[in-house]
Design a protein around this motif. Structure first.
Motif, PDB file in Angstrom:
ATOM      1  N   SER A 109     -19.401  -7.564  20.691  1.00 24.93           N
ATOM      2  CA  SER A 109     -18.334  -7.993  20.131  1.00 24.93           C
ATOM      3  C   SER A 109     -18.367  -9.611  19.945  1.00 24.93           C
ATOM      4  O   SER A 109     -18.536  -9.947  19.098  1.00 24.93           O
ATOM      5  N   MET A 110     -18.799 -10.185  20.775  1.00 24.83           N
ATOM      6  CA  MET A 110     -18.958 -12.037  20.667  1.00 24.83           C
ATOM      7  C   MET A 110     -20.055 -11.972  20.466  1.00 24.83           C
ATOM      8  O   MET A 110     -20.204 -13.264  19.205  1.00 24.83           O
ATOM      9  N   ARG A 111     -21.264 -11.354  19.952  1.00 24.47           N
ATOM     10  CA  ARG A 111     -22.385 -11.686  18.787  1.00 24.47           C
ATOM     11  C   ARG A 111     -22.266 -11.777  17.918  1.00 24.47           C
ATOM     12  O   ARG A 111     -22.701 -12.617  16.934  1.00 24.47           O
ATOM     13  N   LEU A 167     -26.065 -12.189  25.567  1.00 20.85           N
ATOM     14  CA  LEU A 167     -25.513 -13.657  25.446  1.00 20.85           C
ATOM     15  C   LEU A 167     -26.488 -14.622  25.346  1.00 20.85           C
ATOM     16  O   LEU A 167     -25.749 -15.789  24.134  1.00 20.85           O
ATOM     17  N   ALA A 168     -27.017 -15.208  26.521  1.00 24.41           N
ATOM     18  CA  ALA A 168     -27.799 -16.173  27.111  1.00 24.41           C
ATOM     19  C   ALA A 168     -29.329 -15.954  26.458  1.00 24.41           C
ATOM     20  O   ALA A 168     -29.341 -15.468  27.856  1.00 24.41           O
ATOM     21  N   PRO A 169     -30.053 -16.065  25.851  1.00 26.11           N
ATOM     22  CA  PRO A 169     -29.628 -17.096  24.417  1.00 26.11           C
ATOM     23  C   PRO A 169     -28.987 -16.893  23.197  1.00 26.11           C
ATOM     24  O   PRO A 169     -28.900 -15.446  23.469  1.00 26.11           O
ATOM     25  N   PRO A 170     -29.309 -17.192  22.364  1.00 23.07           N
ATOM     26  CA  PRO A 170     -28.552 -18.278  22.106  1.00 23.07           C
ATOM     27  C   PRO A 170     -27.792 -19.239  22.526  1.00 23.07           C
ATOM     28  O   PRO A 170     -27.320 -20.552  22.512  1.00 23.07           O
ATOM     29  N   HIS A 171     -26.536 -18.786  22.956  1.00 23.01           N
ATOM     30  CA  HIS A 171     -25.454 -19.475  24.028  1.00 23.01           C
ATOM     31  C   HIS A 171     -25.303 -19.453  25.030  1.00 23.01           C
ATOM     32  O   HIS A 171     -26.137 -18.833  26.007  1.00 23.01           O
TER      33      HIS A 171
END
Length: 431
Positions: A316-318, A349-353
């Motif tokens: 959901s965050m992506r 989530l990592a990457p890109p965050h």
């Protein structure tokens, strides 16, 4: 109903008269105890009828909204509208969102008066709170008995996340924009310093040079507008107590205060709360409106009884984040049941965050692992605590190898640690 000492005295007198009548030859004496017994019963009947009319009106006097974890003064206010002196005992019952001393209290209420009984209240749970009835007992006007009554304060309160204290205050604008003296897009004036060989001529501040008689250069710092998403685990382990609050309360306070700091820096702030599913989803936004929306969402949170699913939250965050962002994930770092899922969520989530994983480090378990043995069970307890600490350390090490900074701190240091990490990441421009 509980008899007072005066009633017990009348009962003893009645019993003595009855025994004396049995052993006496006087014909009237055996029936004399009926009189004292009838007087006692009549007095109790009169008191029972009178007590309902003598009940004092009750209300709760305290600030609202209350701030989670911040102790505040309060008072139970009694209004005696009768012409009699009332003696009252009550237990200061509170809603689930407040804690207060539970020892019973006794008060004397003068006729036609209002009296306040001060209380120290500690808000421990978010959301609206309805004050319950106060269990009490009132001494009757003839002092024959204590009569059980229930006092209804009919009071409502609300508990909100705490705010920054002291000199640190929100200074953002309603739209989230701030005026800056800038030399170009994305830059702001940092300081004036002496000219150094190689500085461009466009950086020379000629007015300052004229005042000082020496060449003075402007130094700029690149302006950052970051996207920050705070993800809070509201699953089963968020109910675990950590000091005065549970873990969810600590997470919510840290998120609310961090939002104020982020607004001051003109960054965008968002929120996601999850357990077995996503409970709250707010995309990053800038300004005081974003802070108020985040605080309103936090004020309605309750810890869930289900296991958390960080993988579903990561998906959901992506979908929510449209550009690189700093994700601050507040979760249990010492839970073996979600350790693998937490690692997979970070990989999604990592990457890109950039994911900053933060949680509570329990000092109690560390004390058990290192404490001296006092009985035969203590070595086994120490071994279990040491294994728990080692497992949590391996979990933190694995997350760090994946490129996710980890902040594990005691409950009282969690918020300060988060703010330090945020400032350090912002200065190092890792986001």
């Amino acid at each position: 109903m509980h008899l007072a000492w005066r009633s017990y005295l009348l009962v003893i007198i009645t019993a003595v008269i009855a025994v004396a009548g049995i052993w006496s030859s006087e014909p009237a004496l055996p029936r004399l105890w009926h009189l004292s017994g009838a007087l006692l019963l009549l007095g109790l009947a009169v008191e029972g009828l009178a007590v309902r009319r003598l009940l004092p009106r009750t209300r709760i006097d305290t600030a609202t909204p209350a701030f989670l974890g911040r102790r505040q003064p309060g008072a139970v206010v009694f209004e005696n509208s009768s012409q009699r002196m009332l003696t009252l005992e009550y237990a200061p019952a509170t809603p689930a969102g407040f804690e207060a001393p539970v020892e019973p209290r006794r008060l004397r209420l003068p006729p036609r008066s209002v009296r306040q009984d001060p209380l120290s209240l500690l808000p421990v749970r978010l959301g609206p709170q309805l004050w319950p009835h106060l269990p009490a007992r009132l001494r009757g006007p003839l002092s024959l008995a204590w009569w059980d009554v229930s006092l209804a304060p009919q009071a409502h309160a609300a508990v909100a996340p705490d705010t920054l204290r002291g000199s640190a205050r929100v200074s953002g604008f309603a739209a989230g924009s701030r005026a800056r003296p800038s030399a170009g897009a994305g830059q702001e004036l940092y300081q004036l310093r002496g000219y150094a060989a190689g500085d461009p001529l466009t950086r020379i501040d000629w007015k300052a040079t004229a005042r000082t008689g020496e060449l003075v250069s402007r130094e700029y710092s690149e302006d950052q507008h970051l996207d920050i998403l705070i993800a809070i685990d509201a699953g089963r382990l968020s109910r675990v107590r950590a000091g005065a609050l549970d873990r969810l309360g600590l997470y919510c306070n840290a998120a609310a205060r961090l939002a104020e700091i982020v607004t001051h820096n003109d960054d965008r702030i968002g929120l996601m709360v999850y357990a077995e599913r996503v409970l709250v989803s707010c995309p990053p936004a800038r300004g005081l409106g974003a802070v108020m929306r985040l605080r309103a969402a936090l004020a309605r949170l309750l810890a869930q009884g289900a296991e958390s699913d960080p993988i579903a939250a990561a998906i959901s965050m992506r979908k929510l984040l449209r550009q690189r962002a700093l994700i601050i994930l507040l979760s249990a770092l010492d839970d073996a049941t979600i350790a693998a899922a937490l690692v997979r969520a970070v990989r999604l989530l990592a990457p890109p965050h950039l994911v900053l994983v933060a949680g509570i480090h329990s000092g109690e378990i560390e004390t058990l692992a290192r404490g001296a043995a006092q009985c035969w069970e203590d070595p086994w307890i120490a071994l279990a605590a040491a294994e728990h600490e080692a497992r949590a350390a391996r979990q933190r090490s694995l997350l760090q190898r994946l490129g996710a900074p980890v902040a594990a701190a005691p409950a009282e240091r969690l918020e300060a640690t988060l703010l330090q990490r945020y400032e350090a990441l912002r200065r190092s421009r890792r986001i």
